[in-house]
Motif scaffolding. Structure first.
Motif, short mmCIF file in Angstrom:
data_model
loop_
_atom_site.label_atom_id
_atom_site.label_comp_id
_atom_site.label_asym_id
_atom_site.label_seq_id
_atom_site.Cartn_x
_atom_site.Cartn_y
_atom_site.Cartn_z
N GLY A 61 0.80 -1.38 0.00
CA GLY A 61 -0.04 0.04 -0.03
C GLY A 61 0.81 1.32 0.09
O GLY A 61 0.58 2.23 -0.70
N GLU A 62 1.98 1.14 0.65
CA GLU A 62 2.85 2.47 0.70
C GLU A 62 3.34 2.91 -0.41
O GLU A 62 3.78 4.03 -0.71
CB GLU A 62 3.90 2.15 1.92
CG GLU A 62 3.25 2.18 3.37
CD GLU A 62 2.93 3.44 3.90
OE1 GLU A 62 3.65 4.49 3.59
OE2 GLU A 62 1.79 3.79 4.27
N ILE A 63 3.45 1.83 -1.69
CA ILE A 63 4.18 2.12 -2.65
C ILE A 63 3.17 1.92 -3.88
O ILE A 63 3.67 1.81 -5.04
CB ILE A 63 5.46 1.82 -2.89
CG1 ILE A 63 5.46 -0.25 -2.84
CG2 ILE A 63 6.61 1.98 -2.03
CD1 ILE A 63 6.67 -0.92 -3.42
N SER A 64 2.00 1.75 -3.37
CA SER A 64 0.81 1.77 -4.31
C SER A 64 0.92 0.55 -5.33
O SER A 64 0.84 0.72 -6.57
CB SER A 64 0.78 3.15 -5.33
OG SER A 64 0.66 4.38 -4.25
N ILE A 65 1.49 -0.59 -4.75
CA ILE A 65 1.32 -1.81 -5.72
C ILE A 65 -0.16 -2.51 -5.04
O ILE A 65 -0.24 -2.82 -3.94
CB ILE A 65 2.67 -2.86 -5.49
CG1 ILE A 65 3.69 -1.81 -6.14
CG2 ILE A 65 2.33 -4.02 -6.11
CD1 ILE A 65 5.02 -2.72 -6.02
N PRO A 66 -0.79 -2.87 -6.12
CA PRO A 66 -2.14 -3.62 -5.51
C PRO A 66 -1.67 -5.10 -5.03
O PRO A 66 -0.66 -5.70 -5.28
CB PRO A 66 -2.80 -3.83 -6.76
CG PRO A 66 -2.12 -3.89 -7.84
CD PRO A 66 -0.90 -2.91 -7.55
N MET A 67 -2.48 -5.62 -3.69
CA MET A 67 -2.15 -6.88 -3.38
C MET A 67 -2.35 -7.78 -4.78
O MET A 67 -3.38 -7.80 -5.39
CB MET A 67 -3.13 -7.41 -2.42
CG MET A 67 -2.91 -7.42 -1.08
SD MET A 67 -1.74 -8.72 -0.50
CE MET A 67 -2.60 -9.92 0.04
#
Ligand code: PDD
Length: 287
Positions: A58-64
């Motif tokens: 989340g902190e680096i905006s990669i989706p799960m």
């Protein structure tokens, strides 16, 4: 038994498993990882590791890349297929594969997911615990070594993405004293109120730009005074000119810093002349 790795939904022999050389984890360190201890073939502290994984992503905006449930299945399956009873399972998620560019890919790409598992020697670990271990002390310079041209570029990636998000070409990075260090992928320059060219001195806090060094030479030859001396954001905003250097952008005039136009908001004379002079010399000496 050969070890098996999970790579984007498939189990491959680890020796043959791989991801693209354009993977952003490989190119830019643009990814996160998690390690679970495996005890009796099961994931230890599972909740804590999932929570941190989701937070890091989340902190680096990669989706799960998939649900926790699906990820649990993949992790357990990797552990099972590698017959790990006691050891670790390693998960790496990167932003995915895209043509190298610091900013995030323009079109959404699927994250890359790699899982490996490996057995540990429980008896050896217990024996070590019985006698204890030693440590040394080191300065905590994580990551204060910007002089190394490492692929560990995640902070640069995030800065460049922020610039892109605001319609800017580059992000200038500012240290705790309010002084500009350098750009996310270039060195920073101004022509100050006295007509002096200024670019930051090279300590551990900036990359020793090759273009920067050549341009110091080109500028001095052309009769300009160059000082390797830091400047504040306010000085940059009030400067006669600002520009950046790098092997990608060469010498690029800057016309706006945050919301302030630099001088009259047009490329400066010095930067424009130096761009031509630099390119001329670079073309002549290129091998
Ligand atoms: N970047 N500072 C940083 C953090 C850089 O990544 C770069 C280069 C520079 C300028 O160095 P040079 O003049 O040697 O290119 C300064 C390259 C171009 C890149 O990552 O694409």
């Amino acid at each position: 038994m050969s070890r098996l790795a999970y790579v984007n939904g498939r189990f491959l022999r680890q020796a043959e498993a791989g991801v693209s050389i354009e993977d952003r984890g490989y190119q830019l360190g643009d990814g996160v990882y998690e390690v679970w201890a495996v005890m009796d073939g099961k994931l230890a502290d599972a909740e804590g590791h999932f929570a941190r994984l989701e937070r890091s992503l989340g902190e680096i905006s990669i989706p799960m890349p998939m649900s926790r449930a699906a990820l649990t299945v993949a992790l357990r399956e990797t552990v099972r297929r590698n017959r790990v009873r006691y050891g670790i399972v390693y998960l790496q998620v990167t932003r995915g594969v895209a043509r190298r560019d610091h900013a995030f890919p323009g079109v959404a790409v699927a994250p890359t997911v790699v899982i490996t598992a490996r057995s540990g020697d429980a008896a050896a670990a217990e024996a070590r615990a019985a006698v204890g271990v030693s440590v040394i002390t080191r300065p905590d310079d994580r990551w204060a070594r910007c002089d190394i041209k490492t692929v560990n570029l995640l902070p640069n990636v995030l800065a460049k993405q922020a610039a892109k998000g605001e319609g800017a070409f580059e992000a200038w990075l500012v240290d705790k004293d309010g002084l500009v260090t350098e750009g996310a992928s270039s060195n920073a320059w101004i022509v100050d109120a006295n007509g002096v060219l200024r670019t930051r001195d090279t300590g551990a806090n900036i990359l020793r730009g090759v273009t920067r060094l050549s341009l110091i030479d080109v500028a001095r030859e052309a009769g300009y005074t160059v000082e390797e001396r830091p400047f504040t954001v306010a000085e940059a905003k009030a400067a006669r000119e600002a520009f950046l250097t790098g092997a990608g952008a060469l010498v690029m005039p800057i016309v706006r810093i945050d919301d302030s136009p630099v001088a009259n908001g047009h490329p400066g004379e010095v930067a424009t002349a130096l761009r031509s002079a630099y390119i001329r010399r670079a073309v002549e000496s290129a091998i």
